[in-house]
Motif scaffolding. Structure first.
Motif, short mmCIF file in Angstrom:
data_model
loop_
_atom_site.label_atom_id
_atom_site.label_comp_id
_atom_site.label_asym_id
_atom_site.label_seq_id
_atom_site.Cartn_x
_atom_site.Cartn_y
_atom_site.Cartn_z
N VAL A 1 0.84 -1.21 0.00
CA VAL A 1 0.00 0.00 0.00
C VAL A 1 0.88 1.26 0.00
CG1 VAL A 1 -1.73 1.32 1.29
CG2 VAL A 1 -1.95 -1.14 1.10
N ASP A 2 1.95 1.26 0.76
CA ASP A 2 2.83 2.43 0.81
C ASP A 2 3.44 2.73 -0.56
OD1 ASP A 2 2.32 2.97 3.46
OD2 ASP A 2 4.09 1.93 4.19
N THR A 3 3.72 1.72 -1.34
CA THR A 3 4.23 1.92 -2.69
C THR A 3 3.18 2.58 -3.57
OG1 THR A 3 5.68 -0.01 -2.49
CG2 THR A 3 5.17 0.74 -4.73
N ILE A 4 1.94 2.17 -3.41
CA ILE A 4 0.83 2.77 -4.17
C ILE A 4 0.65 4.23 -3.76
CG2 ILE A 4 -1.66 2.69 -4.59
CD1 ILE A 4 0.08 0.40 -5.90
N LYS A 5 0.67 4.51 -2.47
CA LYS A 5 0.54 5.88 -1.99
C LYS A 5 1.65 6.76 -2.55
CE LYS A 5 -1.85 4.88 2.34
NZ LYS A 5 -1.75 4.95 3.80
N ARG A 6 2.87 6.22 -2.54
CA ARG A 6 4.03 6.95 -3.06
C ARG A 6 3.87 7.22 -4.55
NH1 ARG A 6 8.32 5.14 -5.74
NH2 ARG A 6 10.21 6.37 -5.72
N SER A 7 3.44 6.23 -5.30
CA SER A 7 3.27 6.38 -6.75
C SER A 7 2.23 7.44 -7.08
CB SER A 7 2.86 5.05 -7.39
OG SER A 7 3.89 4.12 -7.28
N ILE A 8 1.14 7.44 -6.35
CA ILE A 8 0.08 8.42 -6.60
C ILE A 8 0.55 9.82 -6.19
CG2 ILE A 8 -2.25 9.13 -5.90
CD1 ILE A 8 -2.88 6.05 -5.82
N PHE A 9 1.25 9.91 -5.08
CA PHE A 9 1.79 11.20 -4.65
C PHE A 9 2.77 11.74 -5.70
CE2 PHE A 9 5.33 13.49 -2.67
CZ PHE A 9 4.65 14.60 -2.18
N LEU A 10 3.67 10.89 -6.17
CA LEU A 10 4.66 11.33 -7.16
C LEU A 10 4.00 11.67 -8.49
CD1 LEU A 10 7.64 8.98 -6.31
CD2 LEU A 10 7.42 11.42 -5.82
N SER A 11 2.91 11.00 -8.81
CA SER A 11 2.15 11.35 -10.02
C SER A 11 1.62 12.77 -9.91
CB SER A 11 0.97 10.40 -10.21
OG SER A 11 1.41 9.11 -10.48
N ARG A 12 1.06 13.09 -8.75
CA ARG A 12 0.51 14.43 -8.53
C ARG A 12 1.61 15.48 -8.61
NH1 ARG A 12 -3.47 13.17 -3.42
NH2 ARG A 12 -5.24 12.43 -4.65
N VAL A 13 2.74 15.20 -7.98
CA VAL A 13 3.86 16.15 -8.00
C VAL A 13 4.35 16.35 -9.44
CG1 VAL A 13 6.28 16.46 -7.32
CG2 VAL A 13 4.60 15.67 -5.64
N THR A 14 4.50 15.27 -10.17
CA THR A 14 4.97 15.34 -11.55
C THR A 14 3.99 16.12 -12.42
OG1 THR A 14 6.10 13.23 -11.31
CG2 THR A 14 5.69 13.98 -13.56
N LEU A 15 2.71 15.84 -12.29
CA LEU A 15 1.70 16.55 -13.08
C LEU A 15 1.66 18.04 -12.73
CD1 LEU A 15 -1.14 13.89 -13.05
CD2 LEU A 15 0.33 14.52 -14.99
N THR A 16 1.81 18.36 -11.46
CA THR A 16 1.85 19.76 -11.04
C THR A 16 3.06 20.46 -11.63
OG1 THR A 16 0.70 19.24 -8.99
CG2 THR A 16 1.92 21.31 -9.04
N THR A 17 4.20 19.79 -11.61
CA THR A 17 5.44 20.36 -12.16
C THR A 17 5.30 20.59 -13.67
OG1 THR A 17 6.74 19.24 -10.47
CG2 THR A 17 7.92 20.00 -12.42
N ILE A 18 4.72 19.62 -14.36
CA ILE A 18 4.51 19.78 -15.80
C ILE A 18 3.62 20.99 -16.07
CG2 ILE A 18 3.38 18.76 -17.82
CD1 ILE A 18 4.30 16.01 -16.75
N LYS A 19 2.55 21.12 -15.31
CA LYS A 19 1.61 22.24 -15.50
C LYS A 19 2.28 23.57 -15.20
CE LYS A 19 -2.35 23.86 -16.56
NZ LYS A 19 -2.73 23.89 -17.97
N ILE A 20 3.04 23.65 -14.12
CA ILE A 20 3.73 24.89 -13.76
C ILE A 20 4.72 25.26 -14.86
CG2 ILE A 20 5.43 25.89 -12.17
CD1 ILE A 20 3.92 24.39 -9.92
N ASN A 21 5.48 24.28 -15.35
CA ASN A 21 6.46 24.55 -16.39
C ASN A 21 5.80 25.00 -17.69
OD1 ASN A 21 8.61 23.97 -14.72
ND2 ASN A 21 8.76 21.86 -15.37
N SER A 22 4.62 24.50 -17.97
CA SER A 22 3.93 24.88 -19.20
C SER A 22 3.39 26.30 -19.13
CB SER A 22 2.80 23.90 -19.51
OG SER A 22 1.71 24.09 -18.63
#
Length: 68
Positions: A45-66
């Motif tokens: 479960v912790d791996t899933i939580k980490r993956s979803i958290f990192l997805s959100r961070v990555t998507l936010t970073t992509i949006k900010i950079n755009s």
């Protein structure tokens, strides 16, 4: 029906995520709970939580950079 261009952008960003982030993230967006995703993917479960958290961070970073 006209498709919102920002939805296309979001889907493209999600599609660009590595599988280890994208698959759990899409399952989460579709309403699956952390434990359900973990069981289906045979991961802790912790791996899933980490993956979803990192997805959100990555998507936010992509949006900010755009926006810059």
């Amino acid at each position: 029906m006209k498709i919102n261009p920002s939805l296309i952008d979001i889907n493209q960003c999600i599609d660009s995520l590595p599988d280890e982030y994208r698959v759990p993230f899409i399952m989460f967006l579709n309403g699956s709970k952390f434990i359900e995703i973990a069981q289906k993917l045979d991961l802790p479960v912790d791996t899933i939580k980490r993956s979803i958290f990192l997805s959100r961070v990555t998507l936010t970073t992509i949006k900010i950079n755009s926006l810059q």
